[in-house]
Design an enzyme around this catalytic site. Sequence first.
Site: not given
Length: 490
Positions: A464, A252, A162, A286
């Site tokens: 991202e 996300e 990030k 994830c």
Amino acid sequence: MSRMAEQQLYIHGGYTSATSGRTFETINPANGNVLATVQAAGREDVDRAVKSAQQGQKIWAAMTAMERSRILRRAVDILRERNDELAKLETLDTGKAYSETSTVDIVTGADVLEYYAGLIPALEGSQIPLRETSFVYTRREPLGVVAGIGAWNYPIQIALWKSAPALAAGNAMIFKPSEVTPLTALKLAEIYSEAGLPDGVFNVLPGVGAETGQYLTDHPGIAKVSFTGGVASGKKVMANSAASSLKEVTMELGGKSPLIVFDDADLDLAADIAMMANFFSSGQVCTNGTRVFVPTKCKAAFEQKVLARVERIRAGDVFDPQTNFGPLVSFPHRDNVLRYIAKGKEEGARVLCGGNVLKGDSFDNGAWVAPTVFTDCSDDMTIVREEIFGPVMSILTYESEDEVIRRANDTDYGLAAGIVTADLNRAHRVIHQLEAGICWINTWGESPAEIPVGGYKHSGIGRENGVMTLQSYTQVKSIQVEMAKFQSIF
């Protein structure tokens, strides 16, 4: 390891006490020991951090592209020099095996920072001719102060994913790590300062998401929020961000990704991929491919190959270099995963292996769950519909290509998908029909800096990594220049 000193906030280049007076504890999930008490940021602390970030961002944005690039590259060097030290802290806070954190978490985060440090000088505008006497040029300008809200599964990697594009584009970032795993983000803030980042350009505010996170999403001084976490929390973040000041967002979120094994696949390869897609990082990824579709005729053989590989999983001392499977990140999360396992049994799925907590001297005090494989699953089962985020694989059978594509897409999620096949034509034909943002053919899980990462449907908004993410942390200004005499109709 002895208990660490109380952890403070990191604002304007140094540690400072929270004004809220509230604290929380972070634990080692391998044994239940408290690692540290951590101060929680309140509303006044968010205000302080925003003011600091606004001051620092002006200095940062005024630097040349090469100056900013050199500072971020110095941070990359420090990260790599301290890889082992940071990996040990990450293992203590997350429970992940040191064999994983020392080779993946800091390494991949540093790679992303290096990637964006190299892209800074290439962040350019454009020139558009209108006629002989007039043209337009565009500038990509930073958004200002942005917020990052991290998840607990890859704490320092997410902080780098990030902050790297945000800082590269000339912004300042206020980062809120998960309250479950807050420690390495604070170390990253130290490293950025040591590398020469101006004070305020990267502030870290530990705290509970429902409080500190909401203060960030509500704050009018923040231009964008980048969030990683669950769908329900993501919806709240997005709603707050829009309601307060129409902030831009990157989301996300979760996944329930399909892994499709075709009848021409090498079943050893397929089993290897299924293992990595379900049990790497104890299933707390994830993008995991937790819905494993296999042809009915291949089911029995595939199950045996998976079981043989589960036997090779090595759980135990997380600092033993041979260990490749750790506990879940917390006791509440362990209990939630166990509830899903119980639901799977209740709804009729058959347990091939696992389905229980690990027991013994190495496990009794930690948040351990055995690697679990369910078979004879159906699409309507809870374990097939909902994200579990633990070491739980569900095996489903199918008869035809059209059927498996339809069923793979029958979900609100769309983060990842993968197929295993020897037929290159089928590989591309099927992948193009799967509704997912990240897809793999005959592999699983790699997300290098160059690849945009993000999902379809409820799995997220925006991306991202990759070039497009750097651009998403900028705003475009269009300027028309007229060289002829201006003509008014009045």
